[in-house]
Write an enzyme that holds these catalytic residues in place. Structure first.
Site, short mmCIF file in Angstrom:
data_model
loop_
_atom_site.label_atom_id
_atom_site.label_comp_id
_atom_site.label_asym_id
_atom_site.label_seq_id
_atom_site.Cartn_x
_atom_site.Cartn_y
_atom_site.Cartn_z
N HIS A 1 0.87 -1.18 0.00
CA HIS A 1 0.00 0.00 0.00
C HIS A 1 0.90 1.23 0.00
CE1 HIS A 1 0.34 -0.65 4.56
NE2 HIS A 1 1.05 0.41 4.29
N HIS B 1 10.79 -1.51 2.55
CA HIS B 1 10.89 -0.06 2.36
C HIS B 1 11.19 0.64 3.67
CE1 HIS B 1 6.55 -0.44 3.32
NE2 HIS B 1 6.40 0.86 3.40
C1 DHB Z 1 4.93 4.86 1.43
C2 DHB Z 1 4.81 3.50 1.81
C3 DHB Z 1 3.96 3.15 2.86
O1 DHB Z 1 3.82 1.88 3.34
C4 DHB Z 1 3.20 4.12 3.51
O2 DHB Z 1 2.35 3.70 4.47
C5 DHB Z 1 3.31 5.45 3.15
C6 DHB Z 1 4.19 5.82 2.10
C7 DHB Z 1 5.82 5.26 0.29
O3 DHB Z 1 6.61 4.43 -0.21
O4 DHB Z 1 5.72 6.42 -0.15
FE FE Z 2 2.56 1.75 5.17
#
Ligand code: DHB
Ligand code: FE
Length: 279
Positions: free
Chosen positions: A12, A193
């Site tokens: 997400h 990430h």
């Molecule tokens: C991003 C990824 C996420 O899981 C989130 O909750 C908010 C932003 C991103 O990669 O921008």
């Molecule tokens: Fe997130």
């Protein structure tokens, strides 16, 4: 008794909401991401789910840092989205399934999970955008929903072992639900990430692929890692892969990977889309 038709796990990222609003699905940046979805939507159509149980993590819309349940289960007639400050449109409310909500709450507490129950619950991008990607048409998604929120934003986080066990308990409870409903499991977040700090932009493709490979036959694999190790391996937000593990835990049958789509990056995220069949 209810039937669990299978599971989907998907990343997400708020920017997806902006891309949908601006119809950028064919834009060169977005196309490789959105191209993963039509076959998955076809599969969902074939599975004809009536209800979707969504494991996701709230990022501060419904729970802020002053009150942060480890596990929270929605028990609302509908789930409302609201502005999180990302500059993306809010989506219309999602229909709840209070009968399944209370059945899950009763069964989970009976199985020693200490829950927060929410008769009102705002849902953020982690719930709304995966639902929109699976049901992109205008108007409400043609399914009822039960959101299950797992804390991945404020330490201490529940372990991988505990999240897998939560999923297993949810799966057993659904199988014992006195209903002829067809239930789809959905987990949203990850894959690797990190949004902030010295390692902002961190991605670990090798780990992501190994993790996804483990989910079919050996979901215990990820439980060898502590939360600190998962953060180190996948990034501070990559630990959202706990939702994938909970979703997998809920599948009671012989589980087989039907498809996996992986694209780096969408915003700061290694974006994954996994379909698990449950036989
Ligand atoms: C991003 C990824 C996420 O899981 C989130 O909750 C908010 C932003 C991103 O990669 O921008
Ligand atoms: Fe997130």
């Amino acid at each position: 008794m209810a039937t669990i038709v299978g599971g989907i796990a998907v990343s997400h990222v708020p920017a997806i909401g902006g891309a949908i609003a601006r119809k950028l699905q064919q834009d060169p940046y977005w196309k490789p991401f959105f191209d993963g979805f039509p076959p998955v939507r076809d599969w969902v159509q074939q599975m004809r789910p009536d209800v979707v149980v969504v494991f996701y993590n709230d990022h501060g819309l419904n729970f802020f840092l002053d009150k942060q349940p480890t596990f929270a289960v929605g028990a609302a007639p509908q789930y409302v989205n609201s502005d999180e400050g990302w500059g993306i449109p809010s989506l219309p409310p999602f229909r709840g399934d209070q009968d399944l909500s209370w059945h899950l709450i009763n069964e989970l507490v009976h199985r020693d999970f200490d829950l927060t129950t929410c008769q009102e619950m705002l849902v953020d991008h982690a719930f709304t955008l995966p639902m929109k990607l699976l049901w992109p048409q205008d108007g409400p998604a043609p399914v009822r929903t039960v959101p299950i929120c797992i804390n991945t934003v404020q330490h201490p986080l529940p372990s991988a072992r505990r999240c897998l066990a939560l999923g297993e308990a949810v799966g057993k409870a659904i199988e014992a639900w006195d209903s002829d409903a067809r239930v789809l499991m959905l987990g949203t977040g990850g894959l690797s990430h990190q949004l902030d700090g010295e390692r902002a932009g961190f991605i670990n493709k090798d780990f992501d692929l190994r993790f996804v490979q483990s989910l079919g036959a050996d979901p215990q694999w990820a439980t060898q890692y502590s939360i600190e190790e998962l953060v180190e391996l996948t990034g501070t937000q990559g630990v959202e892969l706990l939702m994938w593990l909970a979703m997998r835990g809920a599948l009671p049958g012989k589980v087989r990977e039907r498809s996996f789509h992986y694209h780096i990056p969408i915003s700061n995220t290694a974006a994954g889309l996994l379909v698990l069949e449950n036989h």
